[in-house]
Scaffold this motif. Sequence first.
Motif, PDB file in Angstrom:
ATOM      1  N   ILE A 241      46.055  58.894  53.329  1.00  0.00           N
ATOM      2  CA  ILE A 241      45.334  58.363  52.157  1.00  0.00           C
ATOM      3  C   ILE A 241      45.338  59.367  51.007  1.00  0.00           C
ATOM      4  O   ILE A 241      45.543  59.003  49.843  1.00  0.00           O
ATOM      5  CB  ILE A 241      43.881  57.995  52.539  1.00  0.00           C
ATOM      6  CG1 ILE A 241      43.865  56.804  53.502  1.00  0.00           C
ATOM      7  CG2 ILE A 241      43.053  57.680  51.285  1.00  0.00           C
ATOM      8  CD1 ILE A 241      42.501  56.504  54.083  1.00  0.00           C
ATOM      9  N   ILE A 242      45.130  60.637  51.334  1.00  0.00           N
ATOM     10  CA  ILE A 242      44.995  61.678  50.305  1.00  0.00           C
ATOM     11  C   ILE A 242      46.309  61.953  49.589  1.00  0.00           C
ATOM     12  O   ILE A 242      46.365  62.049  48.352  1.00  0.00           O
ATOM     13  CB  ILE A 242      44.451  62.976  50.941  1.00  0.00           C
ATOM     14  CG1 ILE A 242      42.991  62.789  51.381  1.00  0.00           C
ATOM     15  CG2 ILE A 242      44.563  64.152  49.965  1.00  0.00           C
ATOM     16  CD1 ILE A 242      42.484  63.909  52.270  1.00  0.00           C
ATOM     17  N   MET A 243      47.399  62.104  50.348  1.00  0.00           N
ATOM     18  CA  MET A 243      48.636  62.622  49.764  1.00  0.00           C
ATOM     19  C   MET A 243      49.254  61.731  48.680  1.00  0.00           C
ATOM     20  O   MET A 243      49.775  62.264  47.682  1.00  0.00           O
ATOM     21  CB  MET A 243      49.660  62.927  50.850  1.00  0.00           C
ATOM     22  CG  MET A 243      49.359  64.212  51.624  1.00  0.00           C
ATOM     23  SD  MET A 243      48.872  65.635  50.591  1.00  0.00           S
ATOM     24  CE  MET A 243      50.257  65.771  49.460  1.00  0.00           C
ATOM     25  N   PRO A 244      49.225  60.402  48.794  1.00  0.00           N
ATOM     26  CA  PRO A 244      49.804  59.614  47.692  1.00  0.00           C
ATOM     27  C   PRO A 244      49.115  59.865  46.355  1.00  0.00           C
ATOM     28  O   PRO A 244      49.780  59.925  45.312  1.00  0.00           O
ATOM     29  CB  PRO A 244      49.596  58.167  48.163  1.00  0.00           C
ATOM     30  CG  PRO A 244      49.552  58.252  49.640  1.00  0.00           C
ATOM     31  CD  PRO A 244      48.862  59.554  49.938  1.00  0.00           C
ATOM     32  N   PHE A 245      47.803  60.038  46.377  1.00  0.00           N
ATOM     33  CA  PHE A 245      47.070  60.249  45.127  1.00  0.00           C
ATOM     34  C   PHE A 245      47.304  61.659  44.580  1.00  0.00           C
ATOM     35  O   PHE A 245      47.449  61.846  43.360  1.00  0.00           O
ATOM     36  CB  PHE A 245      45.584  59.960  45.338  1.00  0.00           C
ATOM     37  CG  PHE A 245      45.308  58.511  45.613  1.00  0.00           C
ATOM     38  CD1 PHE A 245      45.230  57.592  44.579  1.00  0.00           C
ATOM     39  CD2 PHE A 245      45.156  58.057  46.916  1.00  0.00           C
ATOM     40  CE1 PHE A 245      44.995  56.258  44.824  1.00  0.00           C
ATOM     41  CE2 PHE A 245      44.925  56.716  47.181  1.00  0.00           C
ATOM     42  CZ  PHE A 245      44.845  55.810  46.134  1.00  0.00           C
ATOM     43  N   LEU A 246      47.353  62.664  45.453  1.00  0.00           N
ATOM     44  CA  LEU A 246      47.682  64.016  45.006  1.00  0.00           C
ATOM     45  C   LEU A 246      49.108  64.069  44.465  1.00  0.00           C
ATOM     46  O   LEU A 246      49.386  64.751  43.464  1.00  0.00           O
ATOM     47  CB  LEU A 246      47.528  65.010  46.156  1.00  0.00           C
ATOM     48  CG  LEU A 246      46.102  65.415  46.535  1.00  0.00           C
ATOM     49  CD1 LEU A 246      46.136  66.437  47.668  1.00  0.00           C
ATOM     50  CD2 LEU A 246      45.352  65.985  45.337  1.00  0.00           C
ATOM     51  N   LEU A 317      52.137  53.182  41.583  1.00  0.00           N
ATOM     52  CA  LEU A 317      53.067  53.505  40.490  1.00  0.00           C
ATOM     53  C   LEU A 317      53.899  52.270  40.173  1.00  0.00           C
ATOM     54  O   LEU A 317      55.022  52.113  40.679  1.00  0.00           O
ATOM     55  CB  LEU A 317      53.974  54.685  40.875  1.00  0.00           C
ATOM     56  CG  LEU A 317      53.422  56.093  40.689  1.00  0.00           C
ATOM     57  CD1 LEU A 317      54.444  57.134  41.117  1.00  0.00           C
ATOM     58  CD2 LEU A 317      53.025  56.339  39.237  1.00  0.00           C
ATOM     59  N   ARG A 318      53.349  51.425  39.352  1.00  0.00           N
ATOM     60  CA  ARG A 318      54.056  50.184  38.974  1.00  0.00           C
ATOM     61  C   ARG A 318      55.127  50.482  37.943  1.00  0.00           C
ATOM     62  O   ARG A 318      55.075  51.483  37.222  1.00  0.00           O
ATOM     63  CB  ARG A 318      53.068  49.152  38.442  1.00  0.00           C
ATOM     64  CG  ARG A 318      52.023  48.728  39.473  1.00  0.00           C
ATOM     65  CD  ARG A 318      51.231  47.523  38.968  1.00  0.00           C
ATOM     66  NE  ARG A 318      50.509  47.846  37.746  1.00  0.00           N
ATOM     67  CZ  ARG A 318      49.283  48.347  37.723  1.00  0.00           C
ATOM     68  NH1 ARG A 318      48.648  48.631  38.855  1.00  0.00           N
ATOM     69  NH2 ARG A 318      48.672  48.601  36.573  1.00  0.00           N
TER      70      ARG A 318
END
Length: 323
Positions: A241-246, A317-318
Amino acid sequence: MLSKEKLENNQIWIYFIFMIAAAGFGFLMPRSAESLESIISIVIALLLYSMFSQIPFTSLKESLGDKKFLKALLTTNFIMVPIVVWLLARLLPQNPELLIGFYLVLLTPCIDYVIVFTALGKGDERLMLASTPILLVIQLVLLPFYLWLFMGRGAAGIVDPSPFLEAFFGLIFIPLITAICIQLAAKRYRIGAKILSGSAWLPVPFMAFTLFAVAASQLPKLPAYASDVVKVVPLYVAFMIIMPFLSKFAAKWFQLGTKSGRTLIFSSSTRNSLVVLPLAFSLPEIGNMVAAVVITQTIVELISELIYVRFVPHVLLRDEQTN
């Protein structure tokens, strides 16, 4: 009539069905399912060949020249990820066997099926492919350092480079050379063109077979170490969950384009579990326990990737977003 487009449009459902079937097969026929472990590397190699055969390799030189992406890739995988992993490990019991498995799998960025998931998630698979040798070399150098930093000198000595090198040559180099040869043959011979055209159908079936083989062969092993597995599952989920946003933050910081930003997300979130698994099994006395911790991450990751391939391009990221 089944078309390639229809197969690709329904691939997520196909993967879910294969995962469910694998779980049933693994628990109902554990001995037969365990034998699938011996073919996982072969299936992944075929999967990567099918993916490589669709990549225009004349553009790889351009991909290697993307310095901004390379800086972002190294920053996320070798600075941000280790910090996140160390912080998550503070929530685990300070059990060496548990921590070794946890660190082994989360500190090593994937060099194989991440290319396929990057393509499925509308990232730039050429960038990902071009980055695999760099990721391989740097993780080989830094993994002992991180184990020493987080666990002490004894843990650093367990790293054997042979599984990493075998995986690179068997899963990346040989399928890559094969794909390039077939692409060259397709320009001159009809049989080469037919093989190349047929290869375009293979990524979805072989991704499904890979998921089936991994899930069926590994899931039945987990109950024996259930007390340890339940401790790492929430942290693996938290990592996914964390890594995509970071990574999205890093993509903006380094001013990456949308496709390269997605590629960064998949690289930072996808770990080298199938490569470090032989390393885990080789550890004397604690190998099975460490392997169970690694295998658990594989299962969590595969399920998460099936969500990623929809969530990353359509929500996080659209196409209309600029970075």
